[in-house]
Enzyme design. Structure first.
Site, PDB file in Angstrom:
ATOM      1  N   GLY A  21       0.805  -1.217   0.000  1.00 29.75           N
ATOM      2  CA  GLY A  21       0.000   0.000   0.000  1.00 29.75           C
ATOM      3  C   GLY A  21       0.834   1.261   0.000  1.00 29.75           C
ATOM      4  CB  ALA A  22       4.301   1.836  -0.726  1.00 26.89           C
ATOM      5  N   GLY A  25       0.187   8.374   0.843  1.00 32.85           N
ATOM      6  CA  GLY A  25       0.146   8.482   2.292  1.00 32.85           C
ATOM      7  C   GLY A  25       1.427   8.077   2.983  1.00 32.85           C
ATOM      8  N   GLY A  27       2.719   5.205   3.447  1.00 33.13           N
ATOM      9  CA  GLY A  27       3.506   4.219   2.715  1.00 33.13           C
ATOM     10  C   GLY A  27       4.426   4.859   1.700  1.00 33.13           C
ATOM     11  CB  SER A 138      -4.248   2.008  14.925  1.00 36.13           C
ATOM     12  OG  SER A 138      -5.027   3.014  15.548  1.00 36.13           O
ATOM     13  CE1 TYR A 164      -7.647   1.289  10.902  1.00 35.58           C
ATOM     14  CE2 TYR A 164      -7.893   2.154  13.130  1.00 35.58           C
ATOM     15  CZ  TYR A 164      -7.151   2.005  11.966  1.00 35.58           C
ATOM     16  OH  TYR A 164      -5.904   2.571  11.884  1.00 35.58           O
TER      17      TYR A 164
END
Length: 286
Positions: A21-22, A25, A27, A138, A164
């Site tokens: 997911g880079a 953001g 990433g 998180s 989440y």
């Protein structure tokens, strides 16, 4: 005290890093800084064209490959194509507080993206990893609740934020059990956790909790949030360390060694979760 920044990164020439997911953001910031320090950075992304446009003007060595962590066949294809040493795997891809949806495999979209897909990817690539696996979690894992009988949210009432939180607690427990297994075999590979705090990125900006828009003074700038990931990926920290912002509540600030929530240190739950997840995703070894 001197605050750790990306300028403190070591020389990473000769090192290979995979970041999921880079393409944007945290990433993308992580990829940029690791490449700047000399690493060969592989971006595992769903939209390869978008990722190429994102890095085209950045200095360094980048390799863009297709990877959708929520699609188990995509995860297996990516792992099957990997045949070289991998110094660092960074499980960064994630979604937050999204409406209920199912993947092509029939799994909960949010759980698959944040936890079950990275779980499978890590296990399939682990034989190649030489240094460490970094799991982006998180602070909200502290509010998470795991139901081993319903990991995939089929019987429980779906709530985007609750899903989440549970997925991020699952990530913390995954790191705990992974490190236990690595240590039991005498492996020097480390499993490390990184929390960016509440970073002002597109991941959280759409959340119906609206924390980002109401309380920006509690949030971390993306560049600061990425520092926790960079620190976890490059610094000499013990296995299963938890790196997060040094500010109040771990919500913002510079990276420091912090502590997981109590539920994230439950070794019995971590072992049971591993077994339940393996049953959910299927074989986790070649």
């Amino acid at each position: 005290m001197t605050k750790w920044t990306a300028n403190d990164l070591p020389d990473l020439n000769g090192r290979t890093v995979v970041i999921t997911g880079a393409g944007r953001g945290l990433g993308l910031i992580t990829a940029r800084e690791l490449a700047r320090a000399g690493a060969h950075v592989v971006l595992g992304v769903r939209d390869t064209d978008k990722a190429r446009r994102a890095v085209v003007s950045l200095p360094g060595a980048f390799d863009i490959r297709t990877l959708d962590v929520a699609d188990l066949s995509s995860v297996r294809a990516f792992a099957d194509s990997w045949s070289r040493d991998l110094d660092i795997l960074i499980n960064n891809a994630g979604v937050m507080d999204i409406p209920a949806a199912r993947t092509v495999d029939g799994l909960d979209q949010q759980t698959a993206t944040n936890y079950t897909g990275p779980f499978l990817l890590t296990n399939l690539l682990l034989e190649h990893v030489t240094d460490r696996v970094v799991h982006v979690t998180s602070q909200l894992h502290r509010q998470g609740k795991i139901d081993l009988k319903d990991l995939d949210w089929r019987t429980r009432k779906y709530n985007g934020m609750s899903v989440y939180e549970a997925s991020k607690l699952a990530v913390v427990l995954f790191s705990l059990e992974l490190q236990r297994r690595l240590s039991a075999t005498g492996s020097e590979v480390r499993s490390v956790l990184a929390s960016p705090g509440i970073a002002r990125t597109s991941l959280a900006a759409h959340s119906r909790s609206n924390v980002i828009n109401r309380f920006k003074f509690l949030t971390n700038a993306p560049e600061l949030g990425a520092l926790s990931v960079l620190y976890a990926a490059t610094q000499d920290v013990p296995g299963n360390s938890y790196i997060g912002p040094d500010g109040l509540g771990g919500l913002r600030g510079y990276p420091a060694l912090r502590r997981q929530g109590k539920a994230g240190l439950d070794t019995a739950m971590a072992g049971d979760l591993w077994k339940a997840t393996t049953e959910l995703v299927g074989a986790v070894a070649r």
